[in-house]
Scaffold this motif. Structure first.
Motif, PDB file in Angstrom:
ATOM      1  N   PHE A 245       0.847  -1.197   0.000  1.00 25.86           N
ATOM      2  CA  PHE A 245       0.000   0.000   0.000  1.00 25.86           C
ATOM      3  C   PHE A 245       0.882   1.247   0.000  1.00 25.86           C
ATOM      4  O   PHE A 245       2.041   1.198   0.430  1.00 25.86           O
ATOM      5  CB  PHE A 245      -0.922   0.009   1.227  1.00 25.86           C
ATOM      6  CG  PHE A 245      -1.912  -1.122   1.258  1.00 25.86           C
ATOM      7  CD1 PHE A 245      -3.107  -1.014   0.583  1.00 25.86           C
ATOM      8  CD2 PHE A 245      -1.640  -2.289   1.959  1.00 25.86           C
ATOM      9  CE1 PHE A 245      -4.022  -2.052   0.602  1.00 25.86           C
ATOM     10  CE2 PHE A 245      -2.539  -3.329   1.990  1.00 25.86           C
ATOM     11  CZ  PHE A 245      -3.739  -3.210   1.303  1.00 25.86           C
ATOM     12  N   PRO A 246       0.345   2.372  -0.472  1.00 26.76           N
ATOM     13  CA  PRO A 246       1.120   3.622  -0.455  1.00 26.76           C
ATOM     14  C   PRO A 246       1.318   4.123   0.972  1.00 26.76           C
ATOM     15  O   PRO A 246       0.528   3.830   1.873  1.00 26.76           O
ATOM     16  CB  PRO A 246       0.259   4.583  -1.277  1.00 26.76           C
ATOM     17  CG  PRO A 246      -1.121   4.021  -1.216  1.00 26.76           C
ATOM     18  CD  PRO A 246      -0.959   2.536  -1.120  1.00 26.76           C
ATOM     19  N   VAL A 247       2.378   4.902   1.150  1.00 29.64           N
ATOM     20  CA  VAL A 247       2.721   5.403   2.477  1.00 29.64           C
ATOM     21  C   VAL A 247       1.844   6.582   2.863  1.00 29.64           C
ATOM     22  O   VAL A 247       1.444   6.719   4.029  1.00 29.64           O
ATOM     23  CB  VAL A 247       4.211   5.792   2.532  1.00 29.64           C
ATOM     24  CG1 VAL A 247       4.569   6.399   3.881  1.00 29.64           C
ATOM     25  CG2 VAL A 247       5.083   4.581   2.242  1.00 29.64           C
ATOM     26  N   TYR A 248       1.534   7.463   1.921  1.00 27.93           N
ATOM     27  CA  TYR A 248       0.770   8.661   2.250  1.00 27.93           C
ATOM     28  C   TYR A 248      -0.024   9.088   1.021  1.00 27.93           C
ATOM     29  O   TYR A 248       0.149   8.549  -0.079  1.00 27.93           O
ATOM     30  CB  TYR A 248       1.697   9.797   2.707  1.00 27.93           C
ATOM     31  CG  TYR A 248       2.678  10.241   1.651  1.00 27.93           C
ATOM     32  CD1 TYR A 248       2.346  11.247   0.749  1.00 27.93           C
ATOM     33  CD2 TYR A 248       3.931   9.651   1.552  1.00 27.93           C
ATOM     34  CE1 TYR A 248       3.246  11.635  -0.238  1.00 27.93           C
ATOM     35  CE2 TYR A 248       4.832  10.040   0.587  1.00 27.93           C
ATOM     36  CZ  TYR A 248       4.483  11.041  -0.308  1.00 27.93           C
ATOM     37  OH  TYR A 248       5.371  11.430  -1.274  1.00 27.93           O
ATOM     38  N   GLY A 249      -0.888  10.086   1.219  1.00 31.43           N
ATOM     39  CA  GLY A 249      -1.673  10.632   0.124  1.00 31.43           C
ATOM     40  C   GLY A 249      -3.046  10.001   0.032  1.00 31.43           C
ATOM     41  O   GLY A 249      -3.317   8.938   0.601  1.00 31.43           O
TER      42      GLY A 249
ATOM     43  N   GLY B  44      -4.737   9.693  -3.159  1.00 32.09           N
ATOM     44  CA  GLY B  44      -4.983   9.061  -4.451  1.00 32.09           C
ATOM     45  C   GLY B  44      -5.929   9.862  -5.320  1.00 32.09           C
ATOM     46  O   GLY B  44      -6.541  10.846  -4.894  1.00 32.09           O
ATOM     47  N   GLU B  45      -6.068   9.425  -6.562  1.00 30.50           N
ATOM     48  CA  GLU B  45      -6.946  10.074  -7.533  1.00 30.50           C
ATOM     49  C   GLU B  45      -7.837   9.022  -8.173  1.00 30.50           C
ATOM     50  O   GLU B  45      -7.360   7.971  -8.584  1.00 30.50           O
ATOM     51  CB  GLU B  45      -6.120  10.799  -8.605  1.00 30.50           C
ATOM     52  CG  GLU B  45      -5.232  11.913  -8.059  1.00 30.50           C
ATOM     53  CD  GLU B  45      -4.426  12.577  -9.157  1.00 30.50           C
ATOM     54  OE1 GLU B  45      -4.586  12.162 -10.328  1.00 30.50           O
ATOM     55  OE2 GLU B  45      -3.649  13.501  -8.847  1.00 30.50           O
TER      56      GLU B  45
ATOM     57  N   ALA C  12      -9.526   4.335  -2.962  1.00 29.90           N
ATOM     58  CA  ALA C  12      -9.815   3.196  -2.082  1.00 29.90           C
ATOM     59  C   ALA C  12      -8.523   2.485  -1.676  1.00 29.90           C
ATOM     60  O   ALA C  12      -8.364   2.057  -0.523  1.00 29.90           O
ATOM     61  CB  ALA C  12     -10.761   2.226  -2.778  1.00 29.90           C
ATOM     62  N   TRP C  13      -7.580   2.373  -2.615  1.00 25.93           N
ATOM     63  CA  TRP C  13      -6.293   1.736  -2.315  1.00 25.93           C
ATOM     64  C   TRP C  13      -5.505   2.561  -1.299  1.00 25.93           C
ATOM     65  O   TRP C  13      -4.934   2.026  -0.354  1.00 25.93           O
ATOM     66  CB  TRP C  13      -5.510   1.583  -3.619  1.00 25.93           C
ATOM     67  CG  TRP C  13      -4.195   0.880  -3.479  1.00 25.93           C
ATOM     68  CD1 TRP C  13      -3.946  -0.258  -2.770  1.00 25.93           C
ATOM     69  CD2 TRP C  13      -2.956   1.260  -4.078  1.00 25.93           C
ATOM     70  NE1 TRP C  13      -2.616  -0.624  -2.900  1.00 25.93           N
ATOM     71  CE2 TRP C  13      -1.986   0.297  -3.699  1.00 25.93           C
ATOM     72  CE3 TRP C  13      -2.564   2.302  -4.908  1.00 25.93           C
ATOM     73  CZ2 TRP C  13      -0.657   0.363  -4.113  1.00 25.93           C
ATOM     74  CZ3 TRP C  13      -1.250   2.372  -5.330  1.00 25.93           C
ATOM     75  CH2 TRP C  13      -0.308   1.416  -4.931  1.00 25.93           C
ATOM     76  N   HIS C  14      -5.491   3.885  -1.467  1.00 23.43           N
ATOM     77  CA  HIS C  14      -4.765   4.748  -0.540  1.00 23.43           C
ATOM     78  C   HIS C  14      -5.415   4.774   0.842  1.00 23.43           C
ATOM     79  O   HIS C  14      -4.718   4.953   1.843  1.00 23.43           O
ATOM     80  CB  HIS C  14      -4.698   6.180  -1.096  1.00 23.43           C
ATOM     81  CG  HIS C  14      -3.606   6.396  -2.094  1.00 23.43           C
ATOM     82  ND1 HIS C  14      -3.672   5.897  -3.374  1.00 23.43           N
ATOM     83  CD2 HIS C  14      -2.412   7.053  -2.001  1.00 23.43           C
ATOM     84  CE1 HIS C  14      -2.571   6.248  -4.033  1.00 23.43           C
ATOM     85  NE2 HIS C  14      -1.794   6.928  -3.231  1.00 23.43           N
TER      86      HIS C  14
ATOM     87  N   ALA D  70      -0.872  11.525   6.356  1.00 24.77           N
ATOM     88  CA  ALA D  70      -0.772  12.737   5.527  1.00 24.77           C
ATOM     89  C   ALA D  70      -1.954  12.861   4.578  1.00 24.77           C
ATOM     90  O   ALA D  70      -1.794  13.088   3.371  1.00 24.77           O
ATOM     91  CB  ALA D  70       0.544  12.748   4.755  1.00 24.77           C
ATOM     92  N   LEU D  71      -3.157  12.730   5.118  1.00 23.53           N
ATOM     93  CA  LEU D  71      -4.374  12.839   4.321  1.00 23.53           C
ATOM     94  C   LEU D  71      -4.970  14.234   4.489  1.00 23.53           C
ATOM     95  O   LEU D  71      -5.128  14.711   5.617  1.00 23.53           O
ATOM     96  CB  LEU D  71      -5.394  11.786   4.756  1.00 23.53           C
ATOM     97  CG  LEU D  71      -4.987  10.327   4.552  1.00 23.53           C
ATOM     98  CD1 LEU D  71      -6.029   9.395   5.155  1.00 23.53           C
ATOM     99  CD2 LEU D  71      -4.800  10.020   3.070  1.00 23.53           C
TER     100      LEU D  71
END
Length: 318
Positions: A166-170, A172-173, A179-181, A262-263
């Protein structure tokens, strides 16, 4: 209809009183907090008497705190949430940009909690006193004891940094990317909620399985899944109570989770605004979160009457 109207009027009056008291408390705490708004606005610029006076005049900082609060309250009643002291952007626009992400995170976390918590609670009730039940109860206690931000850090280390799944931060678009982020942040919120749902659903179902109608249904030879369905339907009221507590708790828990991942949601905005004493933004966030929590509680009360015909919104059982 009279019962509905009386119920709604009581809830609206109670919500208005809570919002008023909360806004007074938040405004007073920000006023008493260390530091000053003018110093935050000036930053590293020289704090001359002229610049300080200009800032105070621009934001009415010389007025008594009661006058400042009443000015803000009058603007809210006119539909004006004010302008951010820190960015100069209308507060309503800032909330509109950040609210969808927080709602998506809360909804995702609630969905994960329901998909895991209710089946585990049912499993514990059906295997009461056995090893599976003890394991489910222990897992629920551990989940309730784990702070969301600590769970978030653990998930980041294991599944983002370690495994790279999974991504560390953010944020997504697009729907799928978002949903993945949001999967790890939602899972961090859901861990404690799973523990609460396990306890409520297990206790409610154990109580229903001991009722006379279940014994009678089994004696008549009804299939186990049919009997379980009856018991589960009668267990929905306490489960709905737990769901309401979970959603309201997640709205508050998003503050630390959004900062951890970091959302750019309402939680991170609240932290930034409190840090810089951005009073209009903090007041608007407190107002918005209170209204969201009141809406969740209202939906839970309506849900009671839908899942149990004996519950009447106008005041007690029918």
């Amino acid at each position: 209809m009279k019962g509905w109207r009386a119920f709604l009027l009581r809830r609206l009056a109670g919500t208005a009183a809570v919002v008023l008291l909360l806004s007074i408390g938040v405004f007073g705490l920000l006023y008493l907090a260390p530091g000053s708004v003018q110093q935050t606005l000036l930053g590293i610029r020289p704090a001359t008497a002229e610049t300080i006076a200009a800032v105070q005049a621009r934001y009415h900082l010389n007025d008594p705190v009661a006058v400042q609060y009443l000015r803000w309250l009058g603007g809210v009643l006119r539909g004006d949430l004010g302008t951010s002291i820190r960015t100069g952007v209308p507060v309503a626009d800032m909330l509109g940009l950040r609210l969808p992400l927080t709602l998506a995170l809360t909804g995702y976390g609630t969905l994960l909690a329901a998909l895991a918590g209710v089946p585990l609670g049912v499993l514990g009730a059906l295997r009461r006193g056995r090893a599976a039940d003890r394991l489910v109860v222990t897992a629920g206690v551990v989940g309730l004891s784990a702070p969301p931000f600590a769970v978030g850090l653990l998930l980041l280390v294991v599944f983002a940094l370690g495994l790279g799944w999974f991504p560390v931060y953010g944020a997504g678009e697009g729907l799928a990317d978002q949903a993945w982020h949001l999967t790890l942040p939602a899972a961090a919120l859901a861990v404690g909620a799973v523990g609460m749902l396990v306890r409520f659903s297990r206790a409610a179902l154990v109580r229903e399985l001991e009722q006379d109608y279940v014994v009678f249904a089994r004696a008549r030879g009804l299939a186990g899944p049919v009997v379980l369905g009856y018991a589960l339907r009668n267990s929905l009221v306490p489960i709905l109570t737990a769901a309401g507590l979970i959603v309201t708790g997640m709205l508050a828990g998003t503050v630390l989770v959004e900062v951890t991942f970091a959302l750019p949601g309402l939680g991170s905005l609240l932290v930034e605004s409190v840090t810089f004493k951005d009073v209009p933004v903090v007041q608007a966030l407190a107002l918005l979160l209170t209204l969201l929590i009141a809406a969740v509680n209202l939906l839970v009360d309506v849900g009671y009457s839908l899942v149990d015909p004996r519950v009447r919104l106008g005041g007690g059982p029918s």
